[in-house]
Design a protein around this motif. Structure first.
Motif, mmCIF file in Angstrom:
data_model
loop_
_atom_site.group_PDB
_atom_site.id
_atom_site.type_symbol
_atom_site.label_atom_id
_atom_site.label_comp_id
_atom_site.label_asym_id
_atom_site.label_seq_id
_atom_site.Cartn_x
_atom_site.Cartn_y
_atom_site.Cartn_z
ATOM 1 N N GLN A 172 38.838 42.777 48.443
ATOM 2 C CA GLN A 172 39.069 42.687 49.871
ATOM 3 C C GLN A 172 40.318 43.423 50.324
ATOM 4 O O GLN A 172 40.635 43.405 51.507
ATOM 5 C CB GLN A 172 39.179 41.208 50.279
ATOM 6 C CG GLN A 172 37.934 40.399 49.981
ATOM 7 C CD GLN A 172 36.722 40.882 50.736
ATOM 8 O OE1 GLN A 172 36.837 41.384 51.849
ATOM 9 N NE2 GLN A 172 35.553 40.757 50.135
ATOM 10 N N GLY A 173 41.035 44.048 49.420
ATOM 11 C CA GLY A 173 42.235 44.766 49.791
ATOM 12 C C GLY A 173 43.140 44.977 48.591
ATOM 13 O O GLY A 173 42.835 44.581 47.462
ATOM 14 N N PRO A 174 44.291 45.629 48.800
ATOM 15 C CA PRO A 174 45.202 45.911 47.689
ATOM 16 C C PRO A 174 45.682 44.657 46.961
ATOM 17 O O PRO A 174 45.752 44.632 45.738
ATOM 18 C CB PRO A 174 46.366 46.640 48.378
ATOM 19 C CG PRO A 174 45.791 47.195 49.641
ATOM 20 C CD PRO A 174 44.746 46.243 50.064
ATOM 21 N N LEU A 175 46.007 43.608 47.702
ATOM 22 C CA LEU A 175 46.457 42.378 47.047
ATOM 23 C C LEU A 175 45.349 41.758 46.216
ATOM 24 O O LEU A 175 45.602 41.209 45.128
ATOM 25 C CB LEU A 175 46.945 41.378 48.092
ATOM 26 C CG LEU A 175 48.333 41.618 48.686
ATOM 27 C CD1 LEU A 175 48.635 40.585 49.763
ATOM 28 C CD2 LEU A 175 49.408 41.573 47.607
ATOM 29 N N ASP A 176 44.121 41.850 46.692
ATOM 30 C CA ASP A 176 42.999 41.288 45.942
ATOM 31 C C ASP A 176 42.809 42.038 44.626
ATOM 32 O O ASP A 176 42.563 41.428 43.578
ATOM 33 C CB ASP A 176 41.731 41.369 46.801
ATOM 34 C CG ASP A 176 40.625 40.484 46.253
ATOM 35 O OD1 ASP A 176 40.950 39.515 45.540
ATOM 36 O OD2 ASP A 176 39.456 40.741 46.528
ATOM 37 N N LEU A 177 42.915 43.348 44.650
ATOM 38 C CA LEU A 177 42.796 44.141 43.422
ATOM 39 C C LEU A 177 43.933 43.823 42.462
ATOM 40 O O LEU A 177 43.715 43.649 41.252
ATOM 41 C CB LEU A 177 42.790 45.634 43.770
ATOM 42 C CG LEU A 177 42.895 46.599 42.583
ATOM 43 C CD1 LEU A 177 41.728 46.424 41.622
ATOM 44 C CD2 LEU A 177 42.984 48.047 43.061
ATOM 45 N N LEU A 178 45.152 43.745 42.972
ATOM 46 C CA LEU A 178 46.306 43.465 42.119
ATOM 47 C C LEU A 178 46.183 42.082 41.481
ATOM 48 O O LEU A 178 46.457 41.910 40.283
ATOM 49 C CB LEU A 178 47.584 43.566 42.953
ATOM 50 C CG LEU A 178 48.909 43.498 42.174
ATOM 51 C CD1 LEU A 178 48.981 44.604 41.142
ATOM 52 C CD2 LEU A 178 50.081 43.594 43.139
ATOM 53 N N LEU A 179 45.737 41.101 42.250
ATOM 54 C CA LEU A 179 45.552 39.758 41.706
ATOM 55 C C LEU A 179 44.447 39.744 40.655
ATOM 56 O O LEU A 179 44.542 39.039 39.646
ATOM 57 C CB LEU A 179 45.220 38.784 42.850
ATOM 58 C CG LEU A 179 45.101 37.304 42.474
ATOM 59 C CD1 LEU A 179 46.435 36.774 41.955
ATOM 60 C CD2 LEU A 179 44.641 36.481 43.674
ATOM 61 N N LEU A 188 47.172 53.337 48.172
ATOM 62 C CA LEU A 188 48.282 54.234 47.838
ATOM 63 C C LEU A 188 49.612 53.615 48.264
ATOM 64 O O LEU A 188 50.624 53.762 47.571
ATOM 65 C CB LEU A 188 48.078 55.591 48.512
ATOM 66 C CG LEU A 188 46.961 56.469 47.916
ATOM 67 C CD1 LEU A 188 46.739 57.695 48.782
ATOM 68 C CD2 LEU A 188 47.323 56.889 46.493
ATOM 69 N N LEU A 189 49.607 52.900 49.397
ATOM 70 C CA LEU A 189 50.820 52.244 49.845
ATOM 71 C C LEU A 189 51.254 51.158 48.857
ATOM 72 O O LEU A 189 52.430 51.045 48.503
ATOM 73 C CB LEU A 189 50.598 51.635 51.229
ATOM 74 C CG LEU A 189 51.785 50.876 51.835
ATOM 75 C CD1 LEU A 189 52.981 51.808 52.008
ATOM 76 C CD2 LEU A 189 51.395 50.249 53.174
ATOM 77 N N MET A 190 50.286 50.383 48.365
ATOM 78 C CA MET A 190 50.614 49.366 47.377
ATOM 79 C C MET A 190 51.051 49.999 46.063
ATOM 80 O O MET A 190 51.968 49.492 45.386
ATOM 81 C CB MET A 190 49.397 48.458 47.149
ATOM 82 C CG MET A 190 49.597 47.379 46.082
ATOM 83 S SD MET A 190 50.967 46.249 46.442
ATOM 84 C CE MET A 190 50.238 45.301 47.775
ATOM 85 N N ALA A 191 50.417 51.132 45.678
ATOM 86 C CA ALA A 191 50.822 51.815 44.445
ATOM 87 C C ALA A 191 52.263 52.296 44.547
ATOM 88 O O ALA A 191 53.040 52.203 43.590
ATOM 89 C CB ALA A 191 49.872 52.976 44.169
ATOM 90 N N ALA A 192 52.627 52.815 45.736
ATOM 91 C CA ALA A 192 54.004 53.255 45.928
ATOM 92 C C ALA A 192 54.971 52.079 45.817
ATOM 93 O O ALA A 192 56.066 52.199 45.254
ATOM 94 C CB ALA A 192 54.141 53.930 47.289
ATOM 95 N N MET A 193 54.557 50.914 46.316
ATOM 96 C CA MET A 193 55.410 49.735 46.207
ATOM 97 C C MET A 193 55.569 49.314 44.749
ATOM 98 O O MET A 193 56.670 48.939 44.315
ATOM 99 C CB MET A 193 54.802 48.585 47.031
ATOM 100 C CG MET A 193 55.647 47.318 47.031
ATOM 101 S SD MET A 193 54.836 45.978 47.946
ATOM 102 C CE MET A 193 54.712 46.741 49.573
ATOM 103 N N LEU A 194 54.499 49.390 43.968
ATOM 104 C CA LEU A 194 54.588 49.024 42.549
ATOM 105 C C LEU A 194 55.522 49.978 41.792
ATOM 106 O O LEU A 194 56.315 49.554 40.947
ATOM 107 C CB LEU A 194 53.192 49.039 41.924
ATOM 108 C CG LEU A 194 52.203 47.987 42.438
ATOM 109 C CD1 LEU A 194 50.836 48.186 41.802
ATOM 110 C CD2 LEU A 194 52.724 46.587 42.174
#
Length: 291
Positions: A66-73, A114-120
Motif C-alpha cells: 500500500q505504499g513505501p512504509l508497507d513495503l519496508l515493514l 525513491l523518496l523513502m530510499a533516499a531517506m534510508l
C-alpha cells in the motif's frame, strides 16, 4: 498497471506479435479435447491471428503493498529483523532492488519509493558518521528513531484495519433477508379509542338529560348491584351494544352509577369492550376464559 504497488513478474507478451510476423503459433487448438474459451456463447477452438494482448494483461502479481512504509515493514517482518534495531544496509539494498523493478514500469509510482530510499540512505550515512553529543551533554538521538516510530504507528493502524475488515459486513459476508408472514386467520378487533368511548358516553348523557322528573326522591345506588345486573344480562347475549346497557329514562344518577359499574368490570377483566371496525358501534361481551 493499477495504483496498487506490486512485486510482479512478466510472461512473454509478444506471442501474438510473433504470430503476426509469420512465426509458428504454439497455441493449442483445444485444451483437453474441449474449447478453451467461449465468445458470445460460441466455443472458441483457436485463437484469432490478429488478437492483441496488452503487455500488462500478462502480469502475475506476487505481493501487494500500500505504499513505501508497507513495503519496508514487509521486508523487516519477512526476515524477522528487530524493528528497534533495523540493519539499514540489508534493508536498503533490498528496498532499492524493488524500486529498480517498479521504476522501469511506472516512474510516477516509483517516485514515492525513491523518496523513502533516499531517506534510508540518509539514515545509513548518518549512522556511519561519528556520534556527536548534543549541547546539553546528552547523547544524540538514534537516526533510526523517527523511522521506527512511523513504522510502529503504521503497523498498529494496519492491524486495526485488518481486524475491522474481519468483522462481518453486510453484502460481503451476509445478506439481509425479508420474510413475508401471513396475518393470523383469527379476527383481530381494533382497539377502542378513548375519544370514541367519550363520544358515546356524551351521547348517552345527552339523551339522559332529555328525560326529566319533578319528583324528588332519594335512591340508594349500589355499584356492585349494577355490576351484577350487567353480568347477568351479558350471560344471556353474546354481544350487547354499549348504549343498550343504559336506561336513560332512569335519570343521570343511575346512568352514571351504571357506567362506573361497567368500568369496574372492565378493570377486573370480567368483560371486554370491542369494536368490529373503525367508527362502528361499540359492543360489550363477557371476557373469554379458556377452559
Amino acid at each position: 498497471m493499477s495504483s496498487q504497488d506490486t512485486l510482479l513478474t512478466h510472461l512473454p507478451a509478444n506471442a501474438p506479435e510473433q504470430a503476426l510476423a509469420g512465426q509458428p503459433d504454439s497455441t493449442p487448438d483445444m485444451v483437453d479435447g474441449m474449447a478453451f474459451a467461449k465468445l458470445y456463447g460460441e466455443p472458441l477452438f483457436k485463437l484469432p491471428t490478429d488478437l492483441y494482448i496488452p503487455p500488462d494483461a500478462l502480469e502475475v502479481f506476487l505481493e501487494a503493498f500500500q505504499g513505501p512504509l508497507d513495503l519496508l515493514l514487509y521486508l523487516i517482518r519477512k526476515q524477522n529483523f528487530n524493528i528497534l534495531d533495523i540493519p539499514m544496509a540489508d534493508v536498503t539494498r533490498q528496498y532499492l532492488e524493488y524500486v529498480d523493478q517498479i521504476r522501469s514500469r511506472n516512474l510516477e509510482l516509483a517516485a514515492e519509493y525513491l523518496l523513502m530510499a533516499a531517506m534510508l540512505i540518509e539514515i545509513k550515512s548518518r549512522m556511519l558518521l561519528p556520534v556527536k553529543k548534543a549541547d546539553t551533554g546528552e547523547e544524540a538521538e538514534d537516526p533510526r528513531a523517527e523511522l521506527v516510530r512511523r513504522l510502529l504507528e503504521y503497523e498498529q493502524i494496519k492491524l486495526a484495519a485488518q481486524q475491522l475488515d474481519a468483522l462481518p459486513q453486510l453484502g460481503r459476508d451476509y445478506v439481509r433477508t425479508q420474510i413475508f408472514i401471513e396475518q393470523s386467520m383469527a379476527p383481530r378487533w381494533p382497539d377502542v379509542n378513548i375519544s370514541e368511548l367519550q363520544a358515546v358516553w356524551a351521547d348517552i348523557i345527552k339523551r339522559a338529560k332529555l328525560t326529566q322528573h319533578h319528583t324528588i326522591t332519594r335512591e340508594e345506588l349500589s355499584v356492585r348491584e349494577h355490576m351484577t345486573g350487567i353480568l347477568r344480562r351479558l350471560q344471556s347475549a353474546k354481544f350487547v351494544e354499549f348504549s343498550d346497557l343504559f336506561d336513560p329514562s332512569r335519570g343521570v344518577p343511575v346512568v352514571v352509577v351504571n357506567f362506573i359499574a361497567l368500568l369496574e368490570l372492565a378493570k377486573e377483566t370480567l368483560i371486554e369492550i370491542t369494536q368490529a371496525e373503525a367508527f362502528a358501534p361499540i359492543y360489550v361481551r363477557l371476557a373469554y376464559s379458556p377452559t
